[in-house]
Design a protein around this motif. Structure first.
Motif, mmCIF file in Angstrom:
data_model
loop_
_atom_site.group_PDB
_atom_site.id
_atom_site.type_symbol
_atom_site.label_atom_id
_atom_site.label_comp_id
_atom_site.label_asym_id
_atom_site.label_seq_id
_atom_site.Cartn_x
_atom_site.Cartn_y
_atom_site.Cartn_z
ATOM 1 N N ALA A 23 0.585 -1.219 -0.047
ATOM 2 C CA ALA A 23 -0.094 0.030 0.025
ATOM 3 C C ALA A 23 0.788 1.394 0.254
ATOM 4 O O ALA A 23 0.386 2.587 0.067
ATOM 5 C CB ALA A 23 -0.845 -0.018 1.062
ATOM 6 N N GLY A 24 2.147 1.164 -0.004
ATOM 7 C CA GLY A 24 2.966 2.178 -0.074
ATOM 8 C C GLY A 24 3.038 2.915 -1.185
ATOM 9 O O GLY A 24 3.812 4.189 -1.180
ATOM 10 N N HIS A 25 2.695 2.455 -2.390
ATOM 11 C CA HIS A 25 3.060 3.255 -3.608
ATOM 12 C C HIS A 25 1.987 2.692 -4.669
ATOM 13 O O HIS A 25 1.521 1.608 -4.298
ATOM 14 C CB HIS A 25 4.331 2.853 -4.135
ATOM 15 C CG HIS A 25 4.937 3.825 -5.120
ATOM 16 N ND1 HIS A 25 4.919 3.236 -6.530
ATOM 17 C CD2 HIS A 25 5.317 4.941 -5.238
ATOM 18 C CE1 HIS A 25 5.556 4.385 -7.441
ATOM 19 N NE2 HIS A 25 5.621 5.510 -6.477
ATOM 20 N N GLY A 26 1.903 3.326 -5.876
ATOM 21 C CA GLY A 26 0.935 2.887 -7.062
ATOM 22 C C GLY A 26 -0.145 2.652 -6.751
ATOM 23 O O GLY A 26 -1.248 3.289 -6.031
ATOM 24 N N ILE A 38 6.630 -3.115 2.623
ATOM 25 C CA ILE A 38 8.023 -3.468 2.903
ATOM 26 C C ILE A 38 8.879 -2.139 3.296
ATOM 27 O O ILE A 38 9.676 -1.731 3.904
ATOM 28 C CB ILE A 38 8.637 -4.148 2.067
ATOM 29 C CG1 ILE A 38 10.034 -4.648 2.679
ATOM 30 C CG2 ILE A 38 9.068 -3.401 0.664
ATOM 31 C CD1 ILE A 38 10.838 -5.662 1.691
ATOM 32 N N ASN A 39 8.224 -0.928 2.528
ATOM 33 C CA ASN A 39 8.762 0.484 2.666
ATOM 34 C C ASN A 39 8.066 1.250 3.648
ATOM 35 O O ASN A 39 6.967 1.771 3.217
ATOM 36 C CB ASN A 39 8.573 1.028 1.059
ATOM 37 C CG ASN A 39 9.331 2.335 0.907
ATOM 38 O OD1 ASN A 39 9.579 3.094 1.948
ATOM 39 N ND2 ASN A 39 9.711 2.549 -0.430
ATOM 40 N N LYS A 40 8.818 1.427 4.729
ATOM 41 C CA LYS A 40 8.241 2.169 5.710
ATOM 42 C C LYS A 40 7.761 3.807 5.582
ATOM 43 O O LYS A 40 6.846 4.221 5.662
ATOM 44 C CB LYS A 40 9.286 2.376 7.034
ATOM 45 C CG LYS A 40 8.636 2.825 8.178
ATOM 46 C CD LYS A 40 9.341 2.754 9.447
ATOM 47 C CE LYS A 40 8.921 3.027 10.608
ATOM 48 N NZ LYS A 40 8.265 4.048 11.056
ATOM 49 N N SER A 41 8.628 4.571 4.768
ATOM 50 C CA SER A 41 8.085 5.771 4.421
ATOM 51 C C SER A 41 7.195 5.930 3.338
ATOM 52 O O SER A 41 6.393 6.737 3.418
ATOM 53 C CB SER A 41 9.608 6.624 3.545
ATOM 54 O OG SER A 41 10.188 5.817 2.337
ATOM 55 N N GLY A 42 7.297 5.080 2.398
ATOM 56 C CA GLY A 42 5.848 5.071 1.513
ATOM 57 C C GLY A 42 4.552 4.776 2.277
ATOM 58 O O GLY A 42 3.549 5.428 2.113
ATOM 59 N N LEU A 43 4.791 3.640 3.034
ATOM 60 C CA LEU A 43 3.539 3.552 3.976
ATOM 61 C C LEU A 43 3.038 4.456 4.788
ATOM 62 O O LEU A 43 1.863 4.548 4.753
ATOM 63 C CB LEU A 43 3.965 2.060 4.893
ATOM 64 C CG LEU A 43 3.101 1.475 5.697
ATOM 65 C CD1 LEU A 43 2.018 0.599 4.868
ATOM 66 C CD2 LEU A 43 3.971 0.144 6.465
#
Ligand SMILES: NC(=O)c1ccc[n+]([C@@H]2O[C@H](COP(=O)([O-])OP(=O)(O)OC[C@H]3O[C@@H](n4cnc5c(N)ncnc54)[C@H](O)[C@@H]3O)[C@@H](O)[C@H]2O)c1
Ligand SMILES: *[C@@H]1O[C@H](CO)[C@@H](O)[C@H](O)[C@H]1NC(C)=O
Ligand SMILES: *[C@@H]1O[C@H](CO)[C@@H](O)[C@H](O)[C@H]1NC(C)=O
Length: 332
Positions: free
Chosen positions: A76-79, A100-105
């Motif tokens: 849910a962090g991108h796209g 997996i990507n904390k900042s995107g999340l």
């Protein structure tokens, strides 16, 4: 089409799949004497289902309410995952976001909270079964029973089959398909006991047609389509048809997932548009969301076109994207 399966725990149980529709309840006996009756019932059911589908064309489709439903989205962090989360935020669902990507999340979570919905975030590496199971346990404790599970996280490598590294081939299967098993096995039991839920598989048009330099990716997306179809059939077989399923198969989407992608067959899609159609498909319990809808013809063409015509069609469709191809990096 009568087949037998065994269900463990209860000893040997004969599983008889039945075709949907009011005329077909228990229509499938194994008895030879009844085979003509069965065929008649099958034909009547098919005719009935066409009439039903025709009548439904004139009735506005009802969209179900997802207000207060717990919606879990992986990647849910991108796209596509991110925009789908924002759409469910607008529909006032409770969001459980994994990436997996904390900042995107955290960025997605912030934007969803700004809309005014409750959001829980978990940093999860969906290539790891243990990580998925641990996060699922936390979700059950901290949030509750997940009602809508959206398996969206996915990766791609874009290389020929010899250039791919062994580890990449294993990783892509872990993220793009095995993770679907671990999340389903974590959240389906509560859906079954509530006889309510929805499992969404984000596949791809690459799950319907083979594409060069995407052998690994296509294999996982064909698997995802197969996963969706067999799971749908199984939920029907165990008479849990209140648990819905939806499968998304879009062509290229402008999320940066595949670099410099294009095809003559269709312009690249915008993630906004794809997420809209996905959410609409979920709200109307659509089984397959194909974008554009003509992608449904590709497997049919593959079966029925002569080899030469198929090659010409592939050439015409001119699928291009950046891929690592052995001996040289070319823009293919
Ligand atoms: N973009 C396209 O052209 C396209 C076309 C058809 C289908 N799809 C599918 O749509 C889905 C989403 O694609 P997208 O274009 O939004 O991609 P994206 O790269 O924009 O987003 C994917 C998200 O998944 C996350 N992710 C990756 N590996 C993960 C892991 N191991 N654990 C948890 N999260 C992980 C990433 O951090 C990222 O936030 C994928 O399954 C993809 O295969 C994409
Ligand atoms: C993580 O997400 C941020 C924000 O979307 C992005 O800038 C960054 O490149 C991502 N990191 C990785 C490793 O994908
Ligand atoms: C491909 O994309 C990259 C950035 O993603 C860009 O720098 C490059 O110019 C593109 N190549 C072509 C042929 O469009």
């Amino acid at each position: 089409m009568n087949f037998h399966g065994t269900a463990s725990r209860m000893g040997s149980v004969k599983v008889k799949p039945s075709i949907n529709g009011p005329l077909s309840e228990n229509a499938w006996g194994g008895d030879n004497m009844n085979v003509y009756v069965d065929i008649l019932l099958l034909l009547l059911t098919i005719i009935y289902s066409y009439l039903e589908a025709f009548v439904k064309l004139f009735i506005p489709v009802k969209r179900k309410s997802v207000n207060g439903e717990i919606v879990l989205i992986t990647g849910a962090g991108h796209g596509i995952g991110k925009i789908t989360a924002l759409k469910f935020a607008q529909l006032e669902s409770v969001l459980v976001l994994w990436d997996i990507n904390k900042s995107g999340l955290e960025q997605t979570a912030k934007e969803c909270r700004d809309i005014g919905t409750k959001v829980y975030t978990y940093v999860v590496d969906c290539s790891k079964r243990e990580a998925i199971n641990a996060a699922a346990d936390k979700v059950k404790q901290e949030v509750g029973d997940v009602n809508i599970l959206i398996n969206n996280a996915g990766i791609v490598f874009c290389a020929d089959v010899l250039t791919l590294q062994d580890s990449q081939i294993e990783k892509i299967f872990e993220v793009n398909i095995l993770a679907h098993f671990w999340t389903t096995r974590a959240f389906l039991p509560s859906m079954i006991s509530n006889n309510h839920g929805h499992i969404v598989t984000v596949a791809s048009s690459a799950g319907l047609v083979g594409v060069p330099y995407l052998v690994d990716y296509c294999s996982t997306k064909f698997a995802a389509v197969g996963y969706h179809k067999a799971l749908t059939a199984e939920l029907d077989a165990i008479q849990k048809s209140e648990i819905k399923t939806t499968c998304l198969c879009p062509v290229f989407v402008n999320t940066g997932f595949v670099q410099n992608a294009s095809t003559r067959f269709s312009p690249n899609l915008e993630p906004e548009d794809v997420a809209s159609k996905l959410v609409d498909g979920i709200l109307t319990n659509k089984k397959m969301v194909l974008i554009p809808p003509v992608v449904s013809f590709t497997p049919v063409l593959e079966f029925y076109l002569p080899e030469r015509a198929l090659k010409a069609l592939n050439k015409f469709s001119d699928i291009k994207f950046d891929a690592k191809v052995q001996c040289y990096d070319k823009n293919k």
